[in-house]
Scaffold this motif. Structure first.
Motif, PDB file in Angstrom:
ATOM      1  N   VAL A  41       1.156  -1.446  -0.222  1.00 52.44           N
ATOM      2  CA  VAL A  41      -0.252   0.022  -0.123  1.00 52.44           C
ATOM      3  C   VAL A  41       0.968   1.445   0.160  1.00 52.44           C
ATOM      4  CG1 VAL A  41      -1.773   1.308   1.249  1.00 52.44           C
ATOM      5  CG2 VAL A  41      -1.752  -1.237   1.584  1.00 52.44           C
ATOM      6  N   THR A  42       1.928   1.186   1.441  1.00 54.72           N
ATOM      7  CA  THR A  42       2.949   2.702   1.173  1.00 54.72           C
ATOM      8  C   THR A  42       4.124   2.755  -0.754  1.00 54.72           C
ATOM      9  OG1 THR A  42       2.952   2.110   3.079  1.00 54.72           O
ATOM     10  CG2 THR A  42       4.563   3.283   2.251  1.00 54.72           C
ATOM     11  N   ALA A  43       3.728   1.217  -0.859  1.00 56.93           N
ATOM     12  CA  ALA A  43       4.878   1.396  -2.414  1.00 56.93           C
ATOM     13  C   ALA A  43       3.479   2.259  -3.290  1.00 56.93           C
ATOM     14  CB  ALA A  43       5.002   0.180  -2.684  1.00 56.93           C
ATOM     15  N   ARG A  44       2.582   1.366  -3.468  1.00 60.44           N
ATOM     16  CA  ARG A  44       1.593   2.261  -4.618  1.00 60.44           C
ATOM     17  C   ARG A  44       1.017   3.361  -4.065  1.00 60.44           C
ATOM     18  NH1 ARG A  44      -3.649   2.892  -4.061  1.00 60.44           N
ATOM     19  NH2 ARG A  44      -3.897   1.298  -2.375  1.00 60.44           N
ATOM     20  N   GLU A  45       0.552   3.886  -2.811  1.00 64.56           N
ATOM     21  CA  GLU A  45       0.498   4.978  -2.640  1.00 64.56           C
ATOM     22  C   GLU A  45       1.985   6.766  -2.738  1.00 64.56           C
ATOM     23  OE1 GLU A  45      -2.915   5.075   0.131  1.00 64.56           O
ATOM     24  OE2 GLU A  45      -1.257   5.419   1.344  1.00 64.56           O
ATOM     25  N   ALA A  46       2.892   5.514  -2.803  1.00 64.01           N
ATOM     26  CA  ALA A  46       3.955   6.968  -2.779  1.00 64.01           C
ATOM     27  C   ALA A  46       4.041   6.486  -4.139  1.00 64.01           C
ATOM     28  CB  ALA A  46       5.855   5.812  -2.711  1.00 64.01           C
TER      29      ALA A  46
ATOM     30  N   LEU B  12     -20.008  15.919  -4.576  1.00 64.19           N
ATOM     31  CA  LEU B  12     -19.971  16.997  -3.233  1.00 64.19           C
ATOM     32  C   LEU B  12     -18.966  17.980  -3.929  1.00 64.19           C
ATOM     33  CD1 LEU B  12     -19.060  15.204  -0.211  1.00 64.19           C
ATOM     34  CD2 LEU B  12     -21.020  15.777  -0.874  1.00 64.19           C
ATOM     35  N   VAL B  13     -20.179  19.090  -4.204  1.00 60.59           N
ATOM     36  CA  VAL B  13     -19.659  20.906  -5.502  1.00 60.59           C
ATOM     37  C   VAL B  13     -18.469  21.652  -3.663  1.00 60.59           C
ATOM     38  CG1 VAL B  13     -20.257  22.798  -5.839  1.00 60.59           C
ATOM     39  CG2 VAL B  13     -21.515  20.379  -6.469  1.00 60.59           C
ATOM     40  N   GLY B  14     -17.665  21.392  -4.587  1.00 62.73           N
ATOM     41  CA  GLY B  14     -16.792  22.370  -3.939  1.00 62.73           C
ATOM     42  C   GLY B  14     -16.281  22.410  -2.487  1.00 62.73           C
ATOM     43  N   ARG B  15     -15.709  20.546  -2.246  1.00 67.52           N
ATOM     44  CA  ARG B  15     -15.229  20.049  -1.236  1.00 67.52           C
ATOM     45  C   ARG B  15     -14.468  19.185  -1.561  1.00 67.52           C
ATOM     46  NH1 ARG B  15     -17.810  23.034   1.545  1.00 67.52           N
ATOM     47  NH2 ARG B  15     -19.793  22.980   2.888  1.00 67.52           N
ATOM     48  N   LYS B  16     -13.908  18.699  -3.058  1.00 67.97           N
ATOM     49  CA  LYS B  16     -12.798  18.243  -3.981  1.00 67.97           C
ATOM     50  C   LYS B  16     -11.290  17.955  -2.416  1.00 67.97           C
ATOM     51  CE  LYS B  16     -10.458  16.215  -7.338  1.00 67.97           C
ATOM     52  NZ  LYS B  16      -8.750  16.069  -6.568  1.00 67.97           N
ATOM     53  N   ALA B  17     -11.018  19.629  -2.687  1.00 70.63           N
ATOM     54  CA  ALA B  17      -9.911  19.830  -1.958  1.00 70.63           C
ATOM     55  C   ALA B  17     -10.277  19.239  -0.242  1.00 70.63           C
ATOM     56  CB  ALA B  17      -9.615  21.509  -1.899  1.00 70.63           C
ATOM     57  N   HIS B  18     -11.062  19.135   0.540  1.00 66.73           N
ATOM     58  CA  HIS B  18     -11.276  18.576   1.700  1.00 66.73           C
ATOM     59  C   HIS B  18     -11.393  17.873   1.674  1.00 66.73           C
ATOM     60  CE1 HIS B  18     -12.206  22.691   3.708  1.00 66.73           C
ATOM     61  NE2 HIS B  18     -12.975  22.916   3.207  1.00 66.73           N
ATOM     62  N   VAL B  19     -12.238  16.273   0.438  1.00 65.00           N
ATOM     63  CA  VAL B  19     -11.995  15.670   0.847  1.00 65.00           C
ATOM     64  C   VAL B  19     -10.620  14.745   0.656  1.00 65.00           C
ATOM     65  CG1 VAL B  19     -12.573  13.123  -0.093  1.00 65.00           C
ATOM     66  CG2 VAL B  19     -14.220  15.110  -0.230  1.00 65.00           C
ATOM     67  N   ASP B  20      -9.983  15.488  -0.081  1.00 63.90           N
ATOM     68  CA  ASP B  20      -8.304  14.805  -0.851  1.00 63.90           C
ATOM     69  C   ASP B  20      -7.802  14.875  -0.112  1.00 63.90           C
ATOM     70  OD1 ASP B  20      -9.444  14.628  -3.529  1.00 63.90           O
ATOM     71  OD2 ASP B  20      -8.349  16.034  -4.108  1.00 63.90           O
ATOM     72  N   SER B  21      -7.361  15.826   1.410  1.00 66.64           N
ATOM     73  CA  SER B  21      -6.941  16.283   2.560  1.00 66.64           C
ATOM     74  C   SER B  21      -7.235  15.521   3.338  1.00 66.64           C
ATOM     75  CB  SER B  21      -6.809  17.609   2.559  1.00 66.64           C
ATOM     76  OG  SER B  21      -7.722  18.286   2.940  1.00 66.64           O
ATOM     77  N   LEU B  22      -8.303  15.552   3.577  1.00 65.32           N
ATOM     78  CA  LEU B  22      -9.127  14.301   5.210  1.00 65.32           C
ATOM     79  C   LEU B  22      -8.325  12.924   4.340  1.00 65.32           C
ATOM     80  CD1 LEU B  22     -12.680  15.183   5.639  1.00 65.32           C
ATOM     81  CD2 LEU B  22     -10.556  14.217   7.531  1.00 65.32           C
ATOM     82  N   ARG B  23      -8.526  12.202   3.529  1.00 62.02           N
ATOM     83  CA  ARG B  23      -8.173  11.147   2.839  1.00 62.02           C
ATOM     84  C   ARG B  23      -6.522  11.078   3.419  1.00 62.02           C
ATOM     85  NH1 ARG B  23     -11.975  10.074  -2.390  1.00 62.02           N
ATOM     86  NH2 ARG B  23     -13.347   9.806  -2.096  1.00 62.02           N
ATOM     87  N   ALA B  24      -5.907  11.994   2.544  1.00 62.70           N
ATOM     88  CA  ALA B  24      -3.944  11.924   2.576  1.00 62.70           C
ATOM     89  C   ALA B  24      -3.548  11.732   4.216  1.00 62.70           C
ATOM     90  CB  ALA B  24      -3.502  13.435   1.671  1.00 62.70           C
ATOM     91  N   HIS B  25      -4.398  12.219   4.600  1.00 60.98           N
ATOM     92  CA  HIS B  25      -4.019  12.372   6.407  1.00 60.98           C
ATOM     93  C   HIS B  25      -4.624  10.764   6.723  1.00 60.98           C
ATOM     94  CE1 HIS B  25      -4.178  13.054  10.622  1.00 60.98           C
ATOM     95  NE2 HIS B  25      -5.639  12.835  10.247  1.00 60.98           N
ATOM     96  N   LEU B  26      -5.796  10.113   6.434  1.00 58.83           N
ATOM     97  CA  LEU B  26      -5.953   9.221   7.127  1.00 58.83           C
ATOM     98  C   LEU B  26      -5.231   8.115   6.806  1.00 58.83           C
ATOM     99  CD1 LEU B  26     -10.060   9.516   7.516  1.00 58.83           C
ATOM    100  CD2 LEU B  26      -8.737   9.994   9.001  1.00 58.83           C
ATOM    101  N   SER B  27      -4.904   8.201   5.588  1.00 61.92           N
ATOM    102  CA  SER B  27      -3.818   6.822   4.965  1.00 61.92           C
ATOM    103  C   SER B  27      -3.089   7.424   5.339  1.00 61.92           C
ATOM    104  CB  SER B  27      -3.356   7.209   3.273  1.00 61.92           C
ATOM    105  OG  SER B  27      -4.932   7.001   2.344  1.00 61.92           O
ATOM    106  N   ALA B  28      -2.137   8.913   5.702  1.00 64.61           N
ATOM    107  CA  ALA B  28      -0.703   8.665   6.620  1.00 64.61           C
ATOM    108  C   ALA B  28      -0.879   7.831   7.979  1.00 64.61           C
ATOM    109  CB  ALA B  28      -0.568  10.115   6.389  1.00 64.61           C
ATOM    110  N   THR B  29      -2.051   7.847   8.463  1.00 64.72           N
ATOM    111  CA  THR B  29      -1.955   7.429   9.757  1.00 64.72           C
ATOM    112  C   THR B  29      -1.906   6.290  10.356  1.00 64.72           C
ATOM    113  OG1 THR B  29      -3.520   6.286   9.743  1.00 64.72           O
ATOM    114  CG2 THR B  29      -4.600   7.936  10.790  1.00 64.72           C
ATOM    115  N   GLU B  30      -0.788   5.652   9.798  1.00 65.86           N
ATOM    116  CA  GLU B  30       0.628   4.855   9.719  1.00 65.86           C
ATOM    117  C   GLU B  30       1.270   4.826  10.198  1.00 65.86           C
ATOM    118  OE1 GLU B  30       1.699   1.464   7.135  1.00 65.86           O
ATOM    119  OE2 GLU B  30       0.115   2.646   6.654  1.00 65.86           O
TER     120      GLU B  30
END
Ligand SMILES: Nc1ncnc2c1ncn2[C@@H]1O[C@H](COP(=O)(O)OP(=O)(O)OP(=O)(O)O)[C@@H](O)[C@H]1O
Ligand SMILES: [Mg+2]
Length: 444
Positions: free
Chosen positions: A15-20, A100-118
């Motif tokens: 997962v780490t290699a794919r996301e990198a 979800l109009v106008g929320r793409k940046a929020h969705v992306d940053s939330l996902r990046a944050h959650l993916s990085a929790t490890e």
């Protein structure tokens, strides 16, 4: 590049290699020729004996040197430990079906944050705060669905305060609820023991816990575990300042272009384009709030024979808006009522008294209309802001800080819940903010 020093499993390393490499599972499948399903099974640890050939193809597609494959095969836990005995919960409600109009940046940053929790500090949650109907639940669900694969031990969802008719869940109710979801045995007798068991269960798993409608820090704290690879995502109806969140976002009403886009997505550009000025009125009467716009769009899409002008006419009178902005089980009033119901009595009282203020108000108006105690007035104003009832509208030319009730909140406190006979309404003394009165004059 895979960090060979990190004690991760094969699944985590992939997962780490794919996301990198900034690839989705689908992208990687296309590049490597290995099926999405096989990649998903590898990444979630459900392949007990990975095929060397598949790993070679994947490594090549990720640009890893061939010798890395040998290391991957030997990686401790290549046969990933299965989730501990018990359930693997999959409790997320459906993601929003529309854009979800106008929320793409929020969705992306939330996902990046959650993916990085490890790699990060998992003892701190991600928190999204906003006024009633701003789209908090939609945002956290959209983000959570996008990272489900990162949490192979399950996703737990708890609505901490489903509506005005219910009371918020207490920490002592939340702990056994999540323990049951994790299949972590019968709840312990004593709440303190149950809380310890929950921390232990979370620390052994990689779980995404999603909490909707949080009213207090105390509801979230039992889920926070240091050193765990689980993550906690919260939608809150008020600021939770005592939580040290690792990630905090505020959402509110949409800009004009995005608000129009919500209507266009539901009605098609031809219909909104044909009635541009009526569409602008609808946006304004909805206060550019996602929930109000969504209801307005659904109302019109269910009635192709009705015009946007018809809807604008219905919404012209401010006292009728909450009644009209209601379709099926979606209701602007219910959304405000849920927030209003959890206000402490003094804050609710302050809101009621603010009805008599004409227009935006400042700290002096709080003293005049709410309480003569300047200190208490300041505290109440802070509470109203924290609890998403009031927002700042910026300083005036002479430097005065002004505040305003959120549109739907103002309608709720000015006219009372739909169906109620508000005394001021009978007396014809309904408070209208100065701007609304002015704009009404301009339109007339
Ligand atoms: N950015 C958006 N674009 C289009 N529609 C949206 C957007 N955000 C929310 N919606 C729609 O608005 C409605 C309200 O959204 P949601 O329930 O997420 O709001 P909320 O802030 O959680 O409300 P509440 O305060 O009642 O919990 C939903 O029907 C959702 O589909
Ligand atoms: Mg919600």
């Amino acid at each position: 590049m895979i960090q060979t020093s990190s004690p991760t499993t094969l699944a985590d390393a992939l997962v780490t290699a794919r996301e990198a490499a900034c690839l989705t599972q689908e992208d990687l499948a296309e590049r490597s020729g290995v099926s999405v399903r096989a990649i998903r099974n590898l990444e979630t640890g459900h392949t007990s004996r990975p095929r060397k050939q598949s790993l070679l193809l994947i490594a090549k597609a990720l640009g890893l040197p061939p010798e890395e494959v040998g290391r991957l095969m030997r990686r401790p836990g290549a046969e990933r430990q299965q989730p501990p005995p018990g359930l693997v919960p999959a409790e997320l409600p459906a993601a929003p079906r529309h854009n979800l109009v106008g929320r793409k940046a929020h969705v992306d940053s939330l996902r990046a944050h959650l993916s990085a929790t490890e790699h990060g500090d998992t003892g701190r949650p991600a928190v999204v705060v906003g006024p009633p109907g701003a789209g908090k639940t939609s945002l956290i669900l959209e983000a959570a669905h996008g990272v489900r694969d990162r949490f192979p031990d399950g996703q737990v969802f708890v609505d901490l305060h489903p509506g005005a008719a219910s009371t918020p869940l207490t920490p002592d109710e939340i702990v056994p609820r999540v323990l049951r979801s994790l299949g972590a045995g019968p709840a312990a007798g004593h709440p303190e023991e149950a809380a310890a068991r929950l921390r232990d269960a979370l620390s052994r798993r990689r779980v995404l816990v999603v909490l909707d409608n949080a009213d207090s820090e105390a509801q979230v704290r039992p889920l926070l575990v240091d050193g765990s690879r689980s993550a906690v995502l919260v939608a809150a109806r008020r600021e939770l300042p005592a939580l040290t969140a690792q990630f905090r976002r505020h959402i509110g009403v949409l800009g004009d272009g995005d608000a129009l886009q919500v209507l266009e997505d539901l009605l098609g550009p031809a219909r909104t384009g044909a009635e541009r000025s009526a569409a602008s009125l609808v946006l304004r009467f909805c206060g550019r709030l996602p929930l109000a716009l969504h209801i307005a769009g659904l109302w019109l899409s269910a009635r192709p024979h009705r015009s946007l002008r018809d809807l604008a006419d219905r919404l012209t009178q401010e006292q009728d808006r909450l009644r009209f902005l209601h379709i099926g089980d979606l209701s602007l009033e219910a959304s405000v009522a849920a927030c209003h119901s959890s206000l402490p009595a003094p804050v609710r009282g302050a809101l009621q008294r603010l009805r008599t203020v004409n227009g935006d108000f400042d700290a002096d108006d709080m003293v005049t209309h709410v309480t003569p105690s300047r200190g208490l007035a300041a505290d109440l104003l802070d509470e109203l802001i924290d609890r998403q009832m009031v927002h700042a509208v910026g300083p005036t030319a002479d430097g005065r800080l002004l505040y305003r009730l959120h549109d739907a909140v103002r309608q709720y406190v000015a006219y009372g819940p739909v169906g109620s006979r508000h005394p001021d309404r009978v007396a014809g003394q309904i408070w209208l903010p100065r701007q609304a009165v002015d704009s009404g004059r301009k339109e007339a």
